[in-house]
Design a protein around this motif. Structure first.
Motif, PDB file in Angstrom:
ATOM      1  N   LEU B 110      24.517  -6.303  32.750  1.00 46.70           N
ATOM      2  CA  LEU B 110      25.860  -5.528  32.999  1.00 46.70           C
ATOM      3  C   LEU B 110      26.412  -5.248  31.616  1.00 46.70           C
ATOM      4  N   GLY B 111      27.021  -4.180  31.658  1.00 48.25           N
ATOM      5  CA  GLY B 111      27.761  -3.868  30.324  1.00 48.25           C
ATOM      6  C   GLY B 111      28.515  -2.742  30.584  1.00 48.25           C
ATOM      7  N   ALA B 112      29.599  -2.346  29.383  1.00 48.01           N
ATOM      8  CA  ALA B 112      30.528  -1.301  29.838  1.00 48.01           C
ATOM      9  C   ALA B 112      29.964   0.002  28.967  1.00 48.01           C
ATOM     10  N   VAL B 113      29.989   0.972  29.837  1.00 47.91           N
ATOM     11  CA  VAL B 113      29.575   2.267  29.039  1.00 47.91           C
ATOM     12  C   VAL B 113      30.759   3.281  29.250  1.00 47.91           C
ATOM     13  N   LEU B 122      28.557  -0.698  34.126  1.00 55.77           N
ATOM     14  CA  LEU B 122      27.137  -0.349  34.528  1.00 55.77           C
ATOM     15  C   LEU B 122      26.336  -1.511  34.864  1.00 55.77           C
ATOM     16  N   MET B 123      25.506  -1.408  35.610  1.00 57.60           N
ATOM     17  CA  MET B 123      24.667  -2.482  36.096  1.00 57.60           C
ATOM     18  C   MET B 123      23.309  -2.096  36.317  1.00 57.60           C
ATOM     19  N   GLY B 124      22.485  -2.761  35.885  1.00 59.83           N
ATOM     20  CA  GLY B 124      20.884  -2.145  35.686  1.00 59.83           C
ATOM     21  C   GLY B 124      20.297  -3.427  36.770  1.00 59.83           C
ATOM     22  N   VAL B 125      19.569  -2.444  37.808  1.00 60.16           N
ATOM     23  CA  VAL B 125      18.983  -3.489  38.720  1.00 60.16           C
ATOM     24  C   VAL B 125      17.530  -2.991  38.983  1.00 60.16           C
ATOM     25  N   VAL B 126      16.681  -4.060  39.609  1.00 54.43           N
ATOM     26  CA  VAL B 126      15.555  -3.556  40.242  1.00 54.43           C
ATOM     27  C   VAL B 126      15.888  -3.231  41.391  1.00 54.43           C
ATOM     28  N   ALA B 127      15.595  -1.725  41.634  1.00 58.15           N
ATOM     29  CA  ALA B 127      16.198  -1.267  42.843  1.00 58.15           C
ATOM     30  C   ALA B 127      15.870  -1.882  44.176  1.00 58.15           C
ATOM     31  N   ASP B 128      14.551  -1.858  44.249  1.00 56.34           N
ATOM     32  CA  ASP B 128      14.047  -2.462  45.710  1.00 56.34           C
ATOM     33  C   ASP B 128      14.387  -3.711  45.808  1.00 56.34           C
ATOM     34  N   ARG B 129      14.473  -4.582  44.884  1.00 58.05           N
ATOM     35  CA  ARG B 129      14.805  -5.978  45.124  1.00 58.05           C
ATOM     36  C   ARG B 129      16.275  -6.294  45.328  1.00 58.05           C
ATOM     37  N   ASP B 190      33.216  -0.863  41.919  1.00 58.57           N
ATOM     38  CA  ASP B 190      33.562  -0.388  40.551  1.00 58.57           C
ATOM     39  C   ASP B 190      32.312  -0.134  39.714  1.00 58.57           C
ATOM     40  N   LEU B 191      31.211  -0.187  40.249  1.00 63.05           N
ATOM     41  CA  LEU B 191      29.967  -0.228  39.242  1.00 63.05           C
ATOM     42  C   LEU B 191      29.328   1.132  39.404  1.00 63.05           C
ATOM     43  N   LEU B 192      28.438   1.380  38.306  1.00 64.64           N
ATOM     44  CA  LEU B 192      27.509   2.447  38.170  1.00 64.64           C
ATOM     45  C   LEU B 192      26.185   1.536  38.191  1.00 64.64           C
ATOM     46  N   ILE B 193      25.463   2.150  39.104  1.00 60.89           N
ATOM     47  CA  ILE B 193      24.081   1.110  39.432  1.00 60.89           C
ATOM     48  C   ILE B 193      22.696   1.909  38.984  1.00 60.89           C
ATOM     49  N   ILE B 201      18.141  -0.183  27.794  1.00 63.80           N
ATOM     50  CA  ILE B 201      18.138   0.662  26.773  1.00 63.80           C
ATOM     51  C   ILE B 201      19.503   0.944  26.442  1.00 63.80           C
ATOM     52  N   LEU B 202      20.123   1.484  27.442  1.00 60.76           N
ATOM     53  CA  LEU B 202      21.640   2.091  27.095  1.00 60.76           C
ATOM     54  C   LEU B 202      22.640   1.114  26.514  1.00 60.76           C
ATOM     55  N   LEU B 203      22.432  -0.288  27.103  1.00 58.42           N
ATOM     56  CA  LEU B 203      22.963  -1.337  26.388  1.00 58.42           C
ATOM     57  C   LEU B 203      22.699  -2.006  25.337  1.00 58.42           C
ATOM     58  N   GLY B 204      21.487  -1.532  24.936  1.00 59.48           N
ATOM     59  CA  GLY B 204      20.798  -2.093  23.679  1.00 59.48           C
ATOM     60  C   GLY B 204      20.573  -3.768  23.856  1.00 59.48           C
TER      61      GLY B 204
END
Lengths: 231, 385
Positions: B110-113, B122-129, B190-193, B201-204
């Motif tokens: 999780l992180g702000a962009v 922004l939330m990065g996820v393992v999509a299928d799971r 409120d999320l971008l997934i 990478i985006l959030l470093g």
């Protein structure tokens, strides 16, 4: 010693109207093998007398001994055991169990005895044959005539080979021809040594009795002895 | 010829009374069986849902600070804990004793962009799971499948005016909006997934995750056991069960079970009353017959045994038929009451229990009539003597 010894036997009932004496101080001895008839008008105490002989009605006072056993001093359920082992009842209205066959009705007194079922069946079959009803063994009471039902009731009274048979108006609801047949059967049993006490209204049956008692208002009003059988 | 034969013959030749007695008790037993087997099936279904459709264990970075966030309201001054969970450590979860009970492990970052001049989460996820875990998510369009794709929550899509198929730039990387989440009423709106590697990478934060949701398929073992097992292999991670969800669902099931047992008790009581009244009626009807038995030398105990034997046979029959009727009713009701297809389970304990219950209730309800019969005065009963 007589087979049945009755001493000062009384029975009274308490009601709102006061005390009613059903039986007042009966003293009596009955020998083994006797065919005793008990007669008297309605309300004379015949039924009470027979109930007491049958261990079904406790006396208010007095004692009753059968074969030396003081009936009403027996503890607990021993009185029921006594009835089973010593007495055979023949009721006025047959009192057969409607959902049991003739054979099953005859087997009833054996139901609570520890005995193989085949032996119970065999013994009941023999007694039914003795009263001439073996062919009707599988029939329900409702399928039998009055005379046949009476014979089943007699067979039921005999199946336990009791020393004493108590019969209450056994011919009361039968026609005269059937009554004669039933009385002949009782006489036959008595001739074989069976002790029988029979309450009856029917004067025609008295010829079978060795001894006849007359009751009136709970008192012995007289008696008549015929020749007693050889002991 | 025994007392059992007399009892059996009486029942056989007085069929209407037998049928009435059996039906009286059968209804009670069938109701108990129906309610219990329904509640069993619904418990199993609810447990299945609970374990499949949602995480019940949450892994977060260990912190000494108390959370100052509740229901989406975060008090000022609280910053994201600098510590994160290393993604590589998550492999240890597959070594715990109850690893077979783990249905899904869903890590996320999780992180702000900055997007279109607005700061969004922004939330990065393992999509299928993630999509497997959150079955209630309904996507207009399609879930993300590639690293340059994203799904937008309904609120953020509205605020940023996002449309499906639109390409947006986040930190100079282009992303295609493949779907928009339908409103969930939760923070997910409120999320971008995006995919986990792209978000890292985006959030470093390559190789790191902010939190992990775990779904444990544990029907027999308590979730607390799984929590302690995971905590043992990940000592630097805070592992907690989402008790609220588990407990509220279990509470609902327990309430249904209590209700079912209450209704069953009332119906059984009515059944017992029917048996009692019928047996009392039967004893009164058979007064003369009982007098004959007593005159012929039956003890009081024999009369009690006779009546109770009849009650036993009737109750046994009612128990067997009641169980079968109850199972049939359950089979008919399950498709109506259960959301998913749930198999009818022939539970031998329920079968034995319901038959025992029928025999117990029937016999107990007949005890007083039996004692009453045994106390009848044979002279009164015969009346002819």
């Amino acid at each position: 010693m007589a087979f049945i010894e009755i001493s000062g036997l009384t029975k009274y009932y308490d009601s709102r109207a006061g005390r009613v004496e059903a039986l007042g101080g009966i003293d009596l001895s009955i020998d083994e093998g006797t065919f005793l008839g008990v007669m008297g008008p309605s309300g004379s105490g015949k039924s009470t007398f027979l109930s007491m002989l049958g261990g079904l009605c406790h006396p208010s006072s007095g004692s009753l001994r059968i074969d030396g056993i003081d009936l009403y001093r027996l503890p607990g359920e021993k009185l029921a055991d006594f009835r089973r082992e010593y007495l055979g009842f023949v009721f006025q209205s047959f009192n057969l169990v409607p959902y049991l066959t003739a054979l099953e009705n005859v087997m009833l007194p054996l139901a609570v005895k520890k005995m193989p079922t085949t032996e119970k069946r065999q013994r009941a079959g023999q007694v039914l044959e003795r009263v001439g009803l073996k062919a009707r063994a599988g029939h329900l009471p409702g399928e039998l005539s009055g005379g046949e039902q009476e014979r089943v009731a007699i067979a039921r009274a005999l199946v336990n080979r009791p020393p004493l048979i108590l019969a209450d108006e056994p011919t009361g609801s039968l026609d005269s021809a059937t009554s004669a047949e039933i009385m002949a059967l009782f006489a036959e049993l008595n001739a074989e040594g069976q002790t029988i006490v029979m309450v009856t209204h029917n004067a025609e049956t008295t010829s079978c009795f060795h001894r006849t008692l007359f009751l009136r208002d709970g008192q012995l009003a007289g008696g008549r002895d015929a020749a007693l059988p050889d002991a | 010829m025994t007392l059992g034969t007399i009892a059996f013959n009486n029942l056989r030749r007085r069929k209407s009374r037998l049928i009435f007695l059996v039906i009286g008790l059968l209804i009670g037993i069938a109701t108990v069986v129906t309610l219990l087997s329904l509640s069993q099936a619904m418990t199993a279904e609810a447990r299945h849902k609970m374990e499949n459709f949602g995480a019940n264990i949450l892994l977060t970075p260990k912190t000494d600070e108390l959370s100052l966030s509740y229901g989406g309201i975060t008090l000022g001054g609280v910053t994201v804990d600098p510590r994160e969970i290393r993604e590589a450590d998550l492999d240890r979860i597959s070594t715990i004793p109850n690893r077979r009970n783990i249905a899904a492990v869903a890590p996320k970052i999780l992180g702000a962009v900055q997007v279109k001049g607005e700061r969004v989460m922004l939330m990065g996820v393992v999509a299928d799971r993630e999509f497997h875990l959150k079955r209630w998510w309904s996507v207009q369009g399609r879930p993300l499948a590639a690293e340059n794709e994203l799904v937008a929550g309904s609120a953020v899509a509205r605020r940023l005016g996002l449309a499906m198929g639109e390409t947006i730039e986040i930190e100079e990387f282009p992303f295609v909006v493949t779907g928009i989440l339908q409103e969930t009423g939760s923070q997910d709106d409120d999320l971008l997934i995006a995919s986990l590697p792209a978000a890292q990478i985006l959030l470093g934060k390559t190789g790191l995750v902010s939190l992990v949701e775990v779904a444990a398929l544990c029907g027999e073992c308590p979730v607390e056991d799984m929590v302690s097992q995971i905590a043992a292999v990940l000592p630097d991670v805070k592992v907690g069960a989402i008790q609220q969800v588990v407990k509220s669902r279990m509470h609902a099931i327990e309430q249904f079970q209590a209700f079912a047992l209450g209704v069953a008790a009332v119906v059984i009581l009515i059944g017992a009353l029917v048996v009692f009244v019928t047996m009392m009626g039967s004893v009164n009807e058979r007064t003369r017959e009982i007098g004959i038995f007593r005159a012929l030398g039956f003890r009081r105990g024999h009369v009690v045994t006779l009546i109770l034997t009849e009650a036993f046979w009737v109750s046994l029959l009612a128990g067997v038929l009641g169980f079968l009727s109850g199972m049939l009713a359950t089979r008919l009701l399950l498709p109506v009451l259960a959301e998913e297809h749930v198999h009818l389970v022939w539970n031998p304990i329920l079968a034995g229990g319901s038959i025992l219950l029928a025999v117990g209730v029937g016999t107990l309800a007949s005890l007083y009539p039996a004692l009453h019969a045994s106390r009848l005065d044979p002279t009164e009963a015969l009346r002819t003597l």
